[in-house]
Structure formats: C-alpha cells, structure tokens
Design a protein around this motif. Structure first.
Motif, PDB file in Angstrom:
ATOM      1  N   PHE A   1       0.818  -1.214   0.000  1.00  0.00           N
ATOM      2  CA  PHE A   1       0.000   0.000   0.000  1.00  0.00           C
ATOM      3  C   PHE A   1       0.854   1.267   0.000  1.00  0.00           C
ATOM      4  O   PHE A   1       0.337   2.364  -0.187  1.00  0.00           O
ATOM      5  CB  PHE A   1      -0.953   0.011   1.199  1.00  0.00           C
ATOM      6  N   ASN A   2       2.162   1.103   0.234  1.00  0.00           N
ATOM      7  CA  ASN A   2       3.064   2.248   0.089  1.00  0.00           C
ATOM      8  C   ASN A   2       3.123   2.665  -1.386  1.00  0.00           C
ATOM      9  O   ASN A   2       2.892   1.832  -2.270  1.00  0.00           O
ATOM     10  CB  ASN A   2       4.473   1.881   0.591  1.00  0.00           C
ATOM     11  N   PRO A   3       3.450   3.916  -1.684  1.00  0.00           N
ATOM     12  CA  PRO A   3       3.407   4.379  -3.084  1.00  0.00           C
ATOM     13  C   PRO A   3       4.366   3.641  -4.009  1.00  0.00           C
ATOM     14  O   PRO A   3       4.095   3.498  -5.205  1.00  0.00           O
ATOM     15  CB  PRO A   3       3.770   5.860  -2.984  1.00  0.00           C
ATOM     16  N   GLY A   4       5.482   3.151  -3.473  1.00  0.00           N
ATOM     17  CA  GLY A   4       6.413   2.370  -4.279  1.00  0.00           C
ATOM     18  C   GLY A   4       6.158   0.890  -4.178  1.00  0.00           C
ATOM     19  O   GLY A   4       6.956   0.076  -4.654  1.00  0.00           O
ATOM     20  N   ASN A   5       5.038   0.527  -3.527  1.00  0.00           N
ATOM     21  CA  ASN A   5       4.569  -0.858  -3.425  1.00  0.00           C
ATOM     22  C   ASN A   5       5.457  -1.779  -2.592  1.00  0.00           C
ATOM     23  O   ASN A   5       5.442  -2.998  -2.792  1.00  0.00           O
ATOM     24  CB  ASN A   5       4.350  -1.475  -4.811  1.00  0.00           C
ATOM     25  N   SER A   6       6.233  -1.222  -1.661  1.00  0.00           N
ATOM     26  CA  SER A   6       7.003  -2.099  -0.784  1.00  0.00           C
ATOM     27  C   SER A   6       7.347  -1.397   0.525  1.00  0.00           C
ATOM     28  O   SER A   6       7.216  -0.174   0.657  1.00  0.00           O
ATOM     29  CB  SER A   6       8.296  -2.561  -1.461  1.00  0.00           C
ATOM     30  N   CYS A   7       7.811  -2.207   1.485  1.00  0.00           N
ATOM     31  CA  CYS A   7       8.219  -1.689   2.785  1.00  0.00           C
ATOM     32  C   CYS A   7       9.452  -0.802   2.682  1.00  0.00           C
ATOM     33  O   CYS A   7       9.750  -0.031   3.606  1.00  0.00           O
ATOM     34  CB  CYS A   7       8.488  -2.847   3.748  1.00  0.00           C
ATOM     35  N   LYS A   8      10.174  -0.870   1.579  1.00  0.00           N
ATOM     36  CA  LYS A   8      11.432  -0.138   1.440  1.00  0.00           C
ATOM     37  C   LYS A   8      11.234   1.371   1.240  1.00  0.00           C
ATOM     38  O   LYS A   8      12.193   2.137   1.381  1.00  0.00           O
ATOM     39  CB  LYS A   8      12.239  -0.697   0.269  1.00  0.00           C
ATOM     40  N   ASP A   9      10.018   1.796   0.914  1.00  0.00           N
ATOM     41  CA  ASP A   9       9.773   3.235   0.761  1.00  0.00           C
ATOM     42  C   ASP A   9      10.119   3.987   2.037  1.00  0.00           C
ATOM     43  O   ASP A   9      10.648   5.105   1.997  1.00  0.00           O
ATOM     44  CB  ASP A   9       8.298   3.493   0.437  1.00  0.00           C
ATOM     45  N   ARG A  10       9.811   3.367   3.177  1.00  0.00           N
ATOM     46  CA  ARG A  10      10.013   4.023   4.475  1.00  0.00           C
ATOM     47  C   ARG A  10      11.491   4.355   4.694  1.00  0.00           C
ATOM     48  O   ARG A  10      11.864   5.485   4.977  1.00  0.00           O
ATOM     49  CB  ARG A  10       9.525   3.108   5.602  1.00  0.00           C
ATOM     50  N   MET A  11      12.314   3.326   4.563  1.00  0.00           N
ATOM     51  CA  MET A  11      13.728   3.531   4.885  1.00  0.00           C
ATOM     52  C   MET A  11      14.454   4.294   3.786  1.00  0.00           C
ATOM     53  O   MET A  11      15.413   5.001   4.052  1.00  0.00           O
ATOM     54  CB  MET A  11      14.411   2.211   5.209  1.00  0.00           C
ATOM     55  N   ALA A  12      13.979   4.180   2.533  1.00  0.00           N
ATOM     56  CA  ALA A  12      14.610   4.933   1.442  1.00  0.00           C
ATOM     57  C   ALA A  12      14.512   6.434   1.709  1.00  0.00           C
ATOM     58  O   ALA A  12      15.500   7.173   1.586  1.00  0.00           O
ATOM     59  CB  ALA A  12      13.951   4.577   0.111  1.00  0.00           C
ATOM     60  N   LEU A  13      13.324   6.876   2.078  1.00  0.00           N
ATOM     61  CA  LEU A  13      13.127   8.301   2.374  1.00  0.00           C
ATOM     62  C   LEU A  13      13.930   8.722   3.598  1.00  0.00           C
ATOM     63  O   LEU A  13      14.565   9.790   3.606  1.00  0.00           O
ATOM     64  CB  LEU A  13      11.638   8.594   2.581  1.00  0.00           C
TER      65      LEU A  13
END
Length: 453
Positions: free
Chosen positions: A37-49
C-alpha cells in the motif's frame, strides 16, 4: 481539503489485514502488515526516504547530487520516488536474478540501472556491492546509500513501522515474523516492540543459500551455506550491520519452491497479490506453528507487490521449468510440457558432423536424432562425438552417417513415465515422443529428473 503535498507524504500507515484461509491450521490470529500500500509498493519506501533525509541533514547528500545504491529492486523504487520529488539523479545497481519487472519499473521512474552477475563473491569487483561502491566514488557529487550498513534503515522502521504495528494491535502483538535481507526492517521493528513488551517474539525468515540462520544459532559464518538461490529480497552472503541478531529470537529457512508456491496461494486464497518473500514469510510462520498458542496475535510482514513477479512466480512456464508446479506427471506427453512449443532439432545423414556440433552449441542440447528419406535412422550424442574425436581429429568433416549411433526408441503420448524411464540407459540417452499430429519431441534424462518431485 485533505490531500498529500507530494507522493512522499503517502508513505506509511499501511493496513493490517487478517488472514483467514491459508492460516487455518494455526491456533491463533494472524495479521498481515501489507506494505504494497506504500506508493512504491514495498516496505522499502520508508527507509529509502529516511536514509535520504538523514543524508541531506548531515551533508552527505548535496543538492543536485546522484544517489547510488545496490538493490534487489524495492529499495531502488523507494529511492527513485524520493529522488524525483527532491530533484536527485539515481543509479541503481542490481543482479541478474532480479525479475525483469523490477528492472523495467526502475527505468520507468528515471533510474539508470546497472545489472551485475549474481554468482560472484561479494568482494569480486563485478559484484553489485563492489560496483555500487565504485560508481558512487567515480560519480561527481555521488552518494552511496549502503542500505546494508546505513543505520537510518533500521531507524525508519523503529520510528514508523514498529509504532504502527503496536498501535494497530492495541499492544496485543505477541509475535512478529519477517523475511530478513538488509536487516533494517526486522531490527527496527524488533527494537521498538521489545521496548514496549520484552516478551514479544521476533522470528526471522531466511532462505537456503543464505548465512543468517546458522550464524544466529552458532556464531559461525559458514561459507558452505552460500550458494545461488531464486528468492528475491531476503537472505544474504554477507552480515549487514543492520541485522541485530540479539533482537531476533529464532530463524527458520524456507525453500525457493515453497516461497513461490505460497506466494501464489496468498493470491488465490486471501486475495493478496504479494511478492515471493511474502510467500517465504507465511510458509516460515506455518513451519513454526507448534510454538503458537490460541491467545497469540501474530503479525507477518508482506514486503511488496506481486506485480513485480508476473513474469516469474505468476508465470506457469517459469514455475514449471523449475519444478515448482505440482503437475501430475504420469505419461510421456507430461514430460515435454516445458519445451512443447520448441521444434525438434534434427540432423541429416549426409550432413557433416560439424553441422551437428554447431546445432548442439546453438540450442545447448546434447542429443540429436538423425533423419534420412525413410525417417529416423540414427542419433548423435555429445559423449559419442567426444569419443569419436579422440580417435579421429578430422571427424568434424565426415558425414554424420559414419559416426551416428542407433536411432532413439519412439513412444506414444500416453506411454507411462515408468516405461519411458526404462528406455533411457547408459547406452541410450533419449526417447522420441510421437504426437497425434505426426510431429515428434525428444525426451531426455533431464526431463525425467525434472519430473521428480
């Protein structure tokens, strides 16, 4: 009006979804943290930002700079979204085992993608670890993210994902299970949950070919554990600094086949179109069912979307080629399903041996049936060719009829597999299958082996 000022403000607050069918054998409630459900479709959006913002604050990443990272795809997508919004360039270095969809998506969002071989040592200059470091050093105003050792990776999950899980379960979570790759997700969430309740169990899911489970249990980094595997996004042949083994209570390993099969089951049984590592996570949980009690509340992390695996996990041909589909193999025609669309490669009696050798190289095959005007009259096998070459170095310019062996036995489509297997011996390496339309396909010992479940 209620709206996000940019796409980055939509990261996080992903839902918990109860699993009802695939977990029927478990005694307790199981909730999936659905990160696609993240805009990039994975849990990695959180840590990338988080990694980008922390690098901006301390000056490692300067305006107009170039972000460089080694990624299996999902981190790259998170970085790409942030780079677009914030005005950075991005170079993603990945491996050739990643799905084509991941590479295509990264390029679609403006990233330059460099693909490296999978089966090399981490210290090899061709590895994606080495290449990403080198590119960051060589690129003007470049910044190497290094998600494996970057503390902002785990911190993002400590500050965001952990609190979300605690609040969404009203503090009732008893177990958290997740696939382990860079370690940031499991370590950050584990730290937060154990601070809230030291009795929360943290379970990591590893894959065969990775070092995590044995290292956690013995403290030994065993290089014999390292070999190529198919599962993407989890497991490693290094020990990332973000993996805090002291916070992890247990590891379980899941095979590539089970990861793929359970990924597909999640789509069919729960309506959750998730990626392969999610299949690993749910199968890992099922493997630990004996340690669960009725009052437990388990949260399992579903890392990304199935849209990135359409050409692999959700492709029957890809699954069948690897023996991941439990098709019932009972007759000869079942053995050729993975190559039924490929024409039979043949040779003629009056052609030269060199022609047959060229075909073996081109099509990467070891056996070729030989034809004349009357039909199949002989065969050529790479082992026979080798023996002939040892005795006569000029063999390549001789006609095939002079060195060909006996023709392969011919069977009908409904011939039982057991009977086909008996026809393949040390002196006969293949069988020809005659179809109803008069066409033929070749069955080799490898087709028999691939049929073994």
């Amino acid at each position: 009006m209620k709206y996000a000022k940019n796409v980055l403000e939509t990261i996080g607050n992903t839902p918990l979804v109860q699993l009802n069918n695939i977990t029927k054998e478990l005694p307790c409630q199981v909730l999936a943290k659905v990160e696609f459900f993240n805009p990039g479709n994975s849990c990695k959006d959180r840590m990338a930002l988080k990694m980008i913002e922390d690098a901006e604050k301390d000056g490692r990443l300067k305006p107009g700079g170039t972000i460089v990272e080694g990624t299996s795809g999902n981190t790259g997508m998170g970085l790409a979204i942030a780079a677009i919004v914030k005005g950075y360039k991005l170079i993603c270095v990945t491996t050739d085992k990643q799905s084509k969809e991941k590479v295509d998506i990264l390029r679609a969002v403006g990233a330059k993608v460099v693909v490296c071989p999978t089966d090399v040592e981490p210290t090899d200059p061709r590895s994606y670890y080495s290449v990403s470091k080198r590119l960051a050093e060589e690129t003007p105003n470049g910044w190497y993210v290094n998600q494996y050792d970057n503390p902002s990776n785990a911190l993002a999950n400590y500050e965001q994902t952990g609190p979300e899980i605690w609040e969404q379960t009203d503090g009732k979570v008893t177990h958290f299970i997740v696939g382990v790759g860079t370690g940031g997700t499991i370590s950050g969430i584990a730290k937060y949950l154990k601070e809230k309740n030291p009795n929360v169990k943290i379970w990591g899911v590893d894959t065969y070919g990775s070092v995590f489970k044995k290292y956690h249990e013995t403290g030994v980094f065993d290089e014999n554990e390292i070999y190529s595997y198919v599962t993407e996004g989890i497991g490693e042949d290094i020990l990332p600094k973000n993996v805090d083994f002291s916070l992890i209570d247990k590891f379980t390993k899941v095979t590539d086949k089970d990861a793929a099969v359970y990924c597909r089951r999640l789509a069919l049984e729960e309506g959750l179109f998730v990626g392969m590592s999610s299949g690993s996570a749910i199968k890992g949980l099922l493997q630990l069912k004996d340690e669960l009690k009725p009052e437990d509340v388990v949260v399992v992390m579903f890392h990304d979307s199935g849209s990135r695996y359409v050409g692999k996990i959700f492709n029957d041909d890809w699954m069948r080629e690897r023996g991941y589909l439990d098709d019932e193999i009972i007759k000869a025609s079942d053995l050729i399903q993975s190559h039924i669309d490929k024409p039979l490669v043949v040779a003629r009696t009056e052609e030269l041996v060199s022609h047959a050798i060229d075909r073996m190289r081109k099509f990467k095959i070891s056996q070729i049936p030989v034809l004349d005007v009357n039909g199949f009259v002989g065969s050529i096998d790479e082992s026979d060719l080798f023996a002939a070459y040892v005795s006569d170095k000029n063999i390549a310019e001789k006609p095939i009829r002079e060195i060909m062996g006996q023709p392969y036995p011919v069977v009908k489509a409904n011939t039982p597999v057991d009977e086909v297997s008996k026809l393949i011996t040390k002196d006969n390496h293949a069988v020809l299958l005659e179809l109803e339309n008069g066409k033929h396909h070749i069955i080799t010992k490898y087709d028999i082996i691939n049929a073994i479940k």
